[in-house]
Design a protein around this motif. Structure first.
Motif, PDB file in Angstrom:
ATOM      1  N   UNK A 278     -37.730   3.425  30.025  1.00  0.00           N
ATOM      2  CA  UNK A 278     -36.681   4.275  30.569  1.00  0.00           C
ATOM      3  C   UNK A 278     -35.345   3.523  30.633  1.00  0.00           C
ATOM      4  N   UNK A 279     -35.392   2.230  30.957  1.00  0.00           N
ATOM      5  CA  UNK A 279     -34.169   1.423  30.931  1.00  0.00           C
ATOM      6  C   UNK A 279     -33.622   1.326  29.520  1.00  0.00           C
ATOM      7  N   UNK A 280     -34.509   1.162  28.543  1.00  0.00           N
ATOM      8  CA  UNK A 280     -34.094   1.057  27.146  1.00  0.00           C
ATOM      9  C   UNK A 280     -33.459   2.349  26.659  1.00  0.00           C
ATOM     10  N   UNK A 281     -34.070   3.482  26.981  1.00  0.00           N
ATOM     11  CA  UNK A 281     -33.523   4.775  26.563  1.00  0.00           C
ATOM     12  C   UNK A 281     -32.127   4.989  27.129  1.00  0.00           C
ATOM     13  N   UNK A 282     -31.919   4.600  28.383  1.00  0.00           N
ATOM     14  CA  UNK A 282     -30.592   4.767  28.978  1.00  0.00           C
ATOM     15  C   UNK A 282     -29.562   3.887  28.270  1.00  0.00           C
ATOM     16  N   UNK A 283     -29.989   2.687  27.860  1.00  0.00           N
ATOM     17  CA  UNK A 283     -29.079   1.820  27.112  1.00  0.00           C
ATOM     18  C   UNK A 283     -28.700   2.432  25.764  1.00  0.00           C
ATOM     19  N   UNK A 284     -29.594   3.262  25.220  1.00  0.00           N
ATOM     20  CA  UNK A 284     -29.326   3.937  23.951  1.00  0.00           C
ATOM     21  C   UNK A 284     -28.432   5.163  24.129  1.00  0.00           C
ATOM     22  N   UNK A 285     -28.146   5.514  25.380  1.00  0.00           N
ATOM     23  CA  UNK A 285     -27.302   6.668  25.653  1.00  0.00           C
ATOM     24  C   UNK A 285     -28.055   7.912  26.048  1.00  0.00           C
ATOM     25  N   UNK A 286     -29.322   7.776  26.427  1.00  0.00           N
ATOM     26  CA  UNK A 286     -30.131   8.938  26.794  1.00  0.00           C
ATOM     27  C   UNK A 286     -29.650   9.546  28.113  1.00  0.00           C
ATOM     28  N   UNK A 310     -27.646  14.030  21.864  1.00  0.00           N
ATOM     29  CA  UNK A 310     -27.358  14.032  20.418  1.00  0.00           C
ATOM     30  C   UNK A 310     -26.679  12.773  19.905  1.00  0.00           C
ATOM     31  N   UNK A 311     -26.219  11.893  20.804  1.00  0.00           N
ATOM     32  CA  UNK A 311     -25.459  10.729  20.347  1.00  0.00           C
ATOM     33  C   UNK A 311     -26.141   9.424  20.743  1.00  0.00           C
ATOM     34  N   UNK A 312     -27.435   9.359  20.540  1.00  0.00           N
ATOM     35  CA  UNK A 312     -28.170   8.128  20.805  1.00  0.00           C
ATOM     36  C   UNK A 312     -27.723   7.033  19.840  1.00  0.00           C
ATOM     37  N   UNK A 313     -27.672   5.799  20.332  1.00  0.00           N
ATOM     38  CA  UNK A 313     -27.247   4.665  19.533  1.00  0.00           C
ATOM     39  C   UNK A 313     -28.380   3.647  19.398  1.00  0.00           C
ATOM     40  N   UNK A 314     -28.520   3.077  18.221  1.00  0.00           N
ATOM     41  CA  UNK A 314     -29.465   1.994  18.036  1.00  0.00           C
ATOM     42  C   UNK A 314     -29.024   0.764  18.808  1.00  0.00           C
ATOM     43  N   UNK A 334     -39.762   6.498  17.333  1.00  0.00           N
ATOM     44  CA  UNK A 334     -39.413   7.870  16.944  1.00  0.00           C
ATOM     45  C   UNK A 334     -38.008   8.212  17.429  1.00  0.00           C
ATOM     46  N   UNK A 335     -37.715   7.906  18.688  1.00  0.00           N
ATOM     47  CA  UNK A 335     -36.359   8.136  19.198  1.00  0.00           C
ATOM     48  C   UNK A 335     -35.351   7.356  18.366  1.00  0.00           C
ATOM     49  N   UNK A 336     -35.677   6.115  18.017  1.00  0.00           N
ATOM     50  CA  UNK A 336     -34.777   5.289  17.215  1.00  0.00           C
ATOM     51  C   UNK A 336     -34.472   5.926  15.862  1.00  0.00           C
TER      52      UNK A 336
END
Length: 450
Positions: A278-286, A310-314, A334-336
Motif C-alpha cells: 500500500x505504501x508502494x502504490x501511494x508512491x506510484x500515485x495511487x 489514470x496517472x500511475x508512475x513507475x 500488473x499495476x506497473x
C-alpha cells in the motif's frame, strides 16, 4: 491441476467500473497460526473470521491428526481444544498440506521437538519447494528429516527426544522459517533465540505473547533478536482474525487500473510488516486512502478506499520493503504494466521459491500480453505502457499458484483484449470467494471448458 480439484480454465474480460464494498476473507497467516497455537494451548480457543480456504483447512485437518479437537461451528466460527505444549500425538496417516508452504513449515516446527514422527506431503507445487530452510534449523534442536533429493516433500520428520535450545540467525528474510524455529522452541527448556537481519511479518511473536508465552524482541546491530522462553503453558484465546491484506490487494489494484472504479475494502489488517504494497502504490500515485484506523486483537486495521488512478508512475521500489510485501509483487507487476515508465523491483529472490517461480511466471505472462519485462536472479523491471495501452489477448499459466492466477484475472479487467488462464483452481487455496466477490463489484470473469 491443484491437489483439491480439476483444472479450471478462466477468462477475464475488459469491464466497466468496479464499485462497491469488498468484504475480504480472513488473514491467511493469522488463520494458520490461530489453529496451530490453539492446538498447543490447554483448553478451548475460539476463532472468528477464519479463512476457510484450502490451505487453512489443510492445517485444521493436520491439527486434528496431531490430537487437537478442531470444530467448524459455521459462519467462520471455529473451536480448537488444544493438547498443550508437548502434547501432540503421533499421526496415524501422512499429513497432506496441499499447496501451503506456510502450513507445512510451521507444522514441522511445531512438532519437531516432540518425540513423535510424522510424514508430510503436498501437491505438485508444494512438493517441488525447498524444505531445507526449515529442516536445517530444526536439526539443531535434535530433530531428523528424511525426504526426497534436494530436501523436498514427501518428507518424514523424527522429533527430538531430548531437544536443546538454540540460537539461530535466519539466513534469508522468511517469516515461515522464523516462526518454525519459535514454534519448535516452545517445547524446549531454556531460551530459544532467533535473529533476523531483516524484519519479517511478526504475527507469530504477537500471537505467542497473546497466548501467554514469554517473548522479548530487541533491535540490535546484528538485527532483530527474538527470545522465547520454552515450555510455557499456553492459555486459550478468543481470536478475531482481521481480513487479509494480501487478498485485499486484488480488488484494491483492480480499482486502480479500471476506469471509473471506487472500491471500499473494510477491516483490513495493516500490520507494518505486511503493508508494504500500500505504501508502494501511494508512491506510484495511487488514489488509496485509509479510513477508520483502529486496533483489533493487537493488530492495526483500517478500511481501505481505492479509486481509479489514470496517472500511475513507475518507481524504484525500496528493496528494504520486500519482506513486507513479498506476496504482493505479482499483482504489483500488473499495476506497473499500466503505469507510465518503468517499475524496478530488487532484492526479491524469494519470489523464485514461492508456490512457483513468480518472477518467471509473471514475466512470461506479461510479455505474452504485450508488456516488456527485464529480469535477473533477484530483480525484475516492468516497463509500463500507461493506462489503456496494455494489449492483453493471451492465455497465461498459473503454475499452480493462486497469486499468479488472480493477478492475471485482474489484469484482464483493464486490457484491450481478454486475458485467459490455463487453471484457476489454485485460487481456492487462499481466496475461495474471489470470483464471486470480483463479479459482484463488476468484473467479467468466466470459466471456460478445459
Amino acid at each position: 491441476m491443484s491437489a483439491h480439484g480439476i483444472p479450471i480454465p478462466m477468462m477475464s474480460y475488459p469491464c466497466g467500473p468496479i464499485k462497491g464494498e469488498a468484504c475480504i476473507p480472513g488473514d491467511k497467516s493469522i488463520s494458520h497460526r490461530s489453529l496451530i497455537l490453539g492446538a498447543l494451548a490447554i483448553g478451548e480457543t475460539r476463532i472468528s473470521g477464519l479463512l476457510e480456504g484450502d490451505d487453512v483447512l489443510d492445517t485444521a485437518e493436520a491439527m486434528r491428526a496431531f490430537g487437537a479437537e478442531v470444530t467448524d461451528l459455521g459462519g467462520g466460527e471455529w473451536s480448537v481444544h488444544g493438547v498443550g505444549v508437548g502434547g501432540f500425538c503421533e499421526p496415524d496417516n501422512i499429513i497432506d498440506c496441499g499447496n501451503s508452504g506456510t502450513g507445512v513449515r510451521l507444522i514441522m516446527g511445531a512438532m519437531a521437538t516432540s518425540a513423535i514422527t510424522a510424514t508430510f506431503t503436498g501437491d505438485a507445487s508444494l512438493n517441488s519447494r525447498p524444505m531445507a530452510r526449515v529442516t536445517d534449523p530444526i536439526a539443531l534442536f535434535g530433530a531428523q528429516s528424511i525426504g526426497r533429493t534436494g530436501g523436498r516433500l514427501p518428507m518424514t520428520i523424527i522429533g527430538a527426544v531430548d531437544p536443546v535450545p538454540i540460537r539461530y540467525v535466519v539466513p534469508m528474510p522468511s517469516a515461515q522459517v522464523k516462526s518454525a524455529v519459535l514454534l519448535a522452541g516452545l517445547n524446549v527448556p531454556g531460551k530459544t533465540v532467533v535473529v533476523e537481519k531483516e524484519a519479517t511479518r511478526d504475527h507469530t511473536e504477537r500471537m505467542l505473547v497473546g497466548f501467554g508465552a514469554e517473548v522479548t524482541v530487541e533491535d540490535t546491530l546484528e538485527g532483530r533478536v527474538i527470545t522465547l522462553t520454552g515450555q510455557p503453558e499456553l492459555r486459550p484465546q478468543t481470536i478475531l482474525v482481521p481480513r487479509d491484506p494480501s487478498s485485499a490487494a486484488f480488488p484494491v489494484c483492480a480499482a486502480l487500473i479500471t476506469e471509473g472504479s471506487d472500491v471500499l475494502v473494510p477491516n483490513i489488517g495493516l500490520n507494518p510488516t505486511r503493508a508494504g504494497l500500500f505504501a508502494t502504490l501511494r508512491e506510484m500515485g495511487a488514489d488509496l486512502t485509509f479510513e477508520n484506523e483502529r486496533e483489533e486483537g493487537g493488530e492495526p486495521v483500517a478500511d481501505l478506499r481505492s479509486r481509479f488512478s489514470p496517472h500511475l508512475k513507475g518507481i524504484d521500489v525500496d528493496s528494504n520493503r520486500a519482506a513486507s510485501m513479498i506476496d504482493e509483487y505479482p499483482i504489483l507487476s500488473v499495476v506497473a504494466a499500466f503505469a507510465e515508465g518503468s517499475t524496478v523491483m530488487k532484492g526479491v529472490k524469494e519470489l523464485r521459491v514461492k508456490e512457483s517461480d513468480r518472477i518467471d511466471a509473471m514475466a512470461t505472462g506479461l510479455r505474452k500480453n504485450g508488456v516488456d519485462v527485464d529480469e535477473g536472479e533477484d530483480w525484475w523491471i516492468v516497463h509500463g505502457r500507461g493506462h489503456s495501452n496494455v494489449r492483453g489477448g493471451a492465455i497465461c499459466e498459473s503454475h499452480l499458484d493462486h497469486r499468479i492466477a488472480m493477478s492475471f484475472m485482474v489484469m484482464g479487467m483493464a486490457t484491450q483484449n481478454p486475458v485467459g488462464l490455463d487453471d484457476g483452481s489454485p485460487i481456492a487455496t487462499s481466496f475461495p470467494i474471489f470470483e464471486r466477490l470480483m463479479s459482484s463489484l463488476g468484473a467479467d470473469l468466466k470459466r471456460s471448458k478445459p
